[in-house]
Design a protein around this motif. Structure first.
Motif, PDB file in Angstrom:
ATOM      1  N   GLU A 108      46.015  33.146  38.250  1.00 52.50           N
ATOM      2  CA  GLU A 108      45.892  32.901  36.813  1.00 52.50           C
ATOM      3  C   GLU A 108      44.591  32.192  36.435  1.00 52.50           C
ATOM      4  O   GLU A 108      43.967  32.546  35.431  1.00 52.50           O
ATOM      5  CB  GLU A 108      47.098  32.125  36.287  1.00 52.50           C
ATOM      6  N   PRO A 109      44.114  31.180  37.203  1.00 50.48           N
ATOM      7  CA  PRO A 109      42.806  30.586  36.838  1.00 50.48           C
ATOM      8  C   PRO A 109      41.661  31.599  36.850  1.00 50.48           C
ATOM      9  O   PRO A 109      40.710  31.469  36.066  1.00 50.48           O
ATOM     10  CB  PRO A 109      42.610  29.513  37.914  1.00 50.48           C
ATOM     11  N   ILE A 110      41.769  32.611  37.714  1.00 47.83           N
ATOM     12  CA  ILE A 110      40.756  33.676  37.744  1.00 47.83           C
ATOM     13  C   ILE A 110      40.854  34.505  36.470  1.00 47.83           C
ATOM     14  O   ILE A 110      39.836  34.779  35.799  1.00 47.83           O
ATOM     15  CB  ILE A 110      40.958  34.571  38.980  1.00 47.83           C
ATOM     16  N   PHE A 111      42.077  34.876  36.096  1.00 49.83           N
ATOM     17  CA  PHE A 111      42.271  35.713  34.915  1.00 49.83           C
ATOM     18  C   PHE A 111      41.800  35.004  33.645  1.00 49.83           C
ATOM     19  O   PHE A 111      41.286  35.642  32.716  1.00 49.83           O
ATOM     20  CB  PHE A 111      43.747  36.100  34.772  1.00 49.83           C
ATOM     21  N   GLN A 112      41.984  33.692  33.584  1.00 48.43           N
ATOM     22  CA  GLN A 112      41.582  32.942  32.399  1.00 48.43           C
ATOM     23  C   GLN A 112      40.066  32.948  32.196  1.00 48.43           C
ATOM     24  O   GLN A 112      39.589  32.783  31.071  1.00 48.43           O
ATOM     25  CB  GLN A 112      42.089  31.502  32.508  1.00 48.43           C
ATOM     26  N   ARG A 113      39.320  33.155  33.269  1.00 50.04           N
ATOM     27  CA  ARG A 113      37.853  33.182  33.182  1.00 50.04           C
ATOM     28  C   ARG A 113      37.316  34.576  32.863  1.00 50.04           C
ATOM     29  O   ARG A 113      36.114  34.724  32.596  1.00 50.04           O
ATOM     30  CB  ARG A 113      37.260  32.709  34.514  1.00 50.04           C
ATOM     31  N   MET A 114      38.164  35.584  32.918  1.00 52.16           N
ATOM     32  CA  MET A 114      37.720  36.945  32.651  1.00 52.16           C
ATOM     33  C   MET A 114      37.778  37.243  31.153  1.00 52.16           C
ATOM     34  O   MET A 114      38.473  36.580  30.395  1.00 52.16           O
ATOM     35  CB  MET A 114      38.592  37.937  33.440  1.00 52.16           C
ATOM     36  N   GLY A 115      37.044  38.267  30.738  1.00 49.66           N
ATOM     37  CA  GLY A 115      37.115  38.715  29.351  1.00 49.66           C
ATOM     38  C   GLY A 115      36.230  37.966  28.394  1.00 49.66           C
ATOM     39  O   GLY A 115      36.360  38.117  27.181  1.00 49.66           O
ATOM     40  N   THR A 116      35.305  37.152  28.898  1.00 52.63           N
ATOM     41  CA  THR A 116      34.413  36.414  28.002  1.00 52.63           C
ATOM     42  C   THR A 116      32.997  36.977  28.106  1.00 52.63           C
ATOM     43  O   THR A 116      32.483  37.180  29.206  1.00 52.63           O
ATOM     44  CB  THR A 116      34.384  34.924  28.373  1.00 52.63           C
ATOM     45  N   ASP A 117      32.414  37.255  26.960  1.00 55.32           N
ATOM     46  CA  ASP A 117      31.003  37.641  26.887  1.00 55.32           C
ATOM     47  C   ASP A 117      30.727  38.907  27.695  1.00 55.32           C
ATOM     48  O   ASP A 117      29.929  38.908  28.617  1.00 55.32           O
ATOM     49  CB  ASP A 117      30.139  36.488  27.395  1.00 55.32           C
TER      50      ASP A 117
END
Length: 276
Positions: A108-117
């Protein structure tokens, strides 16, 4: 001789909401693959080498045959609109293959960093959560029911070897090769056998209809800092029947894909029952 092999996988459905809209291109898996790798590398380097890359050292038994093996994931983005809109919810399907499933609960910490910019419009999304599908256990010789006639539609371009026009024997041989190598690297399976027996078996398939057209796919490689054109194909076949030995291969492809770029959503297909 066809070598039997087995495999398991688990799909995670990642949910995001678009906060900054923009143009992102039709096939988004390549961009999400890049974000997946970037987040892994920055947050947990050991997981990056475990989950994202499979480079073979010269000392590996296959080191002289291939520089890199298959990777234990497939990223598929069902949405194929070229633009995303503010407030739109996106579902990203990440399938973890073989031993990679052991990390499913830690990511989940990895997924939270995805999808930005991401994308040329610098789209931003907000993480919403993840749904986890049951583990699928698959075997190349498991008897599986399937109705006919069976239509196989490619939803994303199949990038064939050398850009050659797709053929049924290439479909079967490439599927057996992909599944065999995934089993060998991530499920302690035997090394895949020769492709020829699978090609010969594919010759027994009665084809009712088929139509393919070139569909080149352009992507930007952040690693090489240049645009790359992949010579893909879109189209379909309709089969009157399939040899029982081929049925498990075909049923695995809607999840695992086929051809170059399968790990980021190329060669994704849909199966349906009906007339051509």
């Amino acid at each position: 001789m066809r070598v039997p092999f087995s495999l398991s996988w688990q799909s995670l459905r990642l949910h995001y909401r678009v906060e900054t809209p923009g143009w992102v291109g039709r096939y988004k898996g390549s961009a999400w693959r890049g974000m997946w790798g970037h987040a892994l590398r920055n947050l947990q380097l050991s997981w990056y080498y475990e989950l994202f890359e499979n480079k073979l050292s010269p000392q590996h038994p296959l080191g002289r045959r291939m520089r890199q093996g298959p990777v234990p994931y497939v990223i598929h983005v069902p949405d194929q609109d070229e633009r995303v809109h503010q407030g739109q919810e996106l579902e990203i399907q990440l399938t973890l293959i073989g031993r990679a499933q052991a990390r499913a609960g830690d990511l989940e910490p990895i997924f939270q960093r995805m999808g930005t910019d991401w994308g040329p419009s610098r789209v931003r999304t907000r993480w919403l959560g993840v749904e986890t599908d049951p583990v699928v256990h698959w075997h190349s010789e498991a008897p599986l029911p399937l109705s006919f006639p069976l239509r196989v539609d490619f939803e994303t371009p199949w990038v064939t070897r050398g850009g050659a026009r797709p053929t049924v024997d290439e479909l079967v041989a490439t599927a057996a090769e992909r599944l065999g190598w995934l089993s060998y690297f991530f499920a302690d399976g035997s090394m895949p056998g020769a492709a020829q027996p699978w090609r010969e078996l594919a010759g027994e398939i009665p084809v009712l209809a088929g139509d393919f057209a070139p569909q080149p796919e352009t992507r930007f490689s952040a690693r090489q800092h240049r645009k790359m054109v992949l010579p893909g194909w879109l189209g379909n076949w309709t089969f009157a029947s399939l040899p029982p030995e081929i049925v498990p291969l075909i049923l695995a492809l809607p999840v695992l894909g086929i051809g170059k770029g399968a790990a980021w959503g190329m060669g994704q297909l849909r199966l349906s029952v009906g007339s051509p």
